[in-house]
Enzyme design. Sequence first.
Site, mmCIF file in Angstrom:
data_model
loop_
_atom_site.group_PDB
_atom_site.id
_atom_site.type_symbol
_atom_site.label_atom_id
_atom_site.label_comp_id
_atom_site.label_asym_id
_atom_site.label_seq_id
_atom_site.Cartn_x
_atom_site.Cartn_y
_atom_site.Cartn_z
ATOM 1 N N ASP A 265 0.909 -1.197 -0.113
ATOM 2 C CA ASP A 265 0.080 -0.071 -0.092
ATOM 3 C C ASP A 265 0.811 1.187 -0.089
ATOM 4 O OD1 ASP A 265 -2.957 0.916 0.641
ATOM 5 O OD2 ASP A 265 -1.818 2.289 1.744
ATOM 6 N N ASN A 273 -2.719 12.675 -3.348
ATOM 7 C CA ASN A 273 -3.428 12.763 -4.452
ATOM 8 C C ASN A 273 -4.279 14.132 -4.479
ATOM 9 O OD1 ASN A 273 -4.177 11.523 -6.811
ATOM 10 N ND2 ASN A 273 -6.161 10.963 -6.274
ATOM 11 N N ASP A 282 -1.509 9.844 -10.478
ATOM 12 C CA ASP A 282 -1.324 8.992 -11.714
ATOM 13 C C ASP A 282 -0.176 8.461 -12.007
ATOM 14 O OD1 ASP A 282 -4.274 8.918 -11.584
ATOM 15 O OD2 ASP A 282 -4.837 9.788 -13.526
ATOM 16 N N GLU A 309 -4.728 2.279 -4.380
ATOM 17 C CA GLU A 309 -3.259 2.481 -4.194
ATOM 18 C C GLU A 309 -2.722 1.314 -3.519
ATOM 19 O OE1 GLU A 309 -5.038 4.612 -0.337
ATOM 20 O OE2 GLU A 309 -5.548 4.228 -2.497
#
Length: 419
Positions: A265, A273, A282, A309
């Site tokens: 993770d 983000n 991204d 993620e």
Amino acid sequence: MTDAQTIDRALRRPWYRTVLEPALERDFDNHRDVAWRRALTTYVIIVALLSLFGLVVDAQGGILYFALVLKLGILLPILLLCLLLVLFAPLSERGRWFVLTASIVPTIAIVCLLATAIDSPFTARYLTVAGMVGTYVIALPIKSRQAISLCALNITVFFGLTLAMTSPAEFAAVADIIVFMSVVMILCLELVRRQERTQKDSFLLGLREKIRAAELSDLVNELSRLAHLDGLTGAGNRRSFDLRLSAAWHAAIANREPLTLMMMDVDHFKSYNDTAGHAAGDACLQAIAAAIASGAGCPVEMLSRYGGEEFALIFPANTAVDPEAIRRGVEQLALPHPGPGILPIVTLSVGVAATFPDREGASMEGLINSADSALYEAKRLGRNRVVVKGRLPGMARRATDAVPASPHFRVAQRERSPH
């Protein structure tokens, strides 16, 4: 390689044209190998049987001994050799014509020798038989151009031998047979042309269907591959993960070997983000997926994007995959984390679990829960670390062993701390 357009162009050729492009012509010749062998086998056997049945006429003409010497001593051994070549030897185009010539020429020569040795009334009969031997060639799977040459040669030789070896009265007696056989051979040329055209069209249609089937199969495989890939990172998607885990689980049961699941993770990715924007997020996920695949020594397609993620990797427990090397590889990317009060760079938490699928009580759900629990433990202990649960061959660390963050990272973290 021949494509569908070339085949379509060949199928639209004029009705009178039988010749294909060189590449297609070679493929057609190879395709007809079985038909050639079958036809040659039949032809050689028919010639041998006719020669044996002809011994009755030879006896009636008083040349039985001479016929036995020629047929049993010369002709039948040659025909037997031809038959063995047809049945067991690899035959090229030249090899086929060699076998055909080796079976026809001795037969006609021996029949002509017998015609010279027998009484006059039987001479024309023998020459007629010699002509029929050549006529049978038209029944072979030959091409139109070859059939025309053979037909012209056969008629010429047939007429020439009959004129040379018979009297005018005898020639007149069999002239109707000679004319009839010549007309039949000429008519057979059109049948040969039609047969060649039909066979080639059938071959082209079958070849086109194979090409289209192969193209369709490639397209289906590509669509299936894309359907199992994550469009952003190039890793497998969740559906791909489920299929891979099921396949790996059953393979491990069959091979009686352990299986390892690694859950990873990206630490504080939501904050990354929200702060840097979705485009930067991204790009971050793409870079991390590539780093994980590099650390694991596998293509990125073998990795699975388990969640937003979160990534997963499945491999046999005795495979030389180092979870710490994967974590360190992501850390060494040194991607700045813009989140306030968050880690200075983007890092990865890793949870690893292993089990023996063939043991009682083992399940895929249990392995997933165990790996997820190890990942949660890595996060609880401060993130940017590896937690391994389960002790199996190939796993370097003990159960619930945590690998802490590097000293460099801890120093950088203290520098960002408000205290």
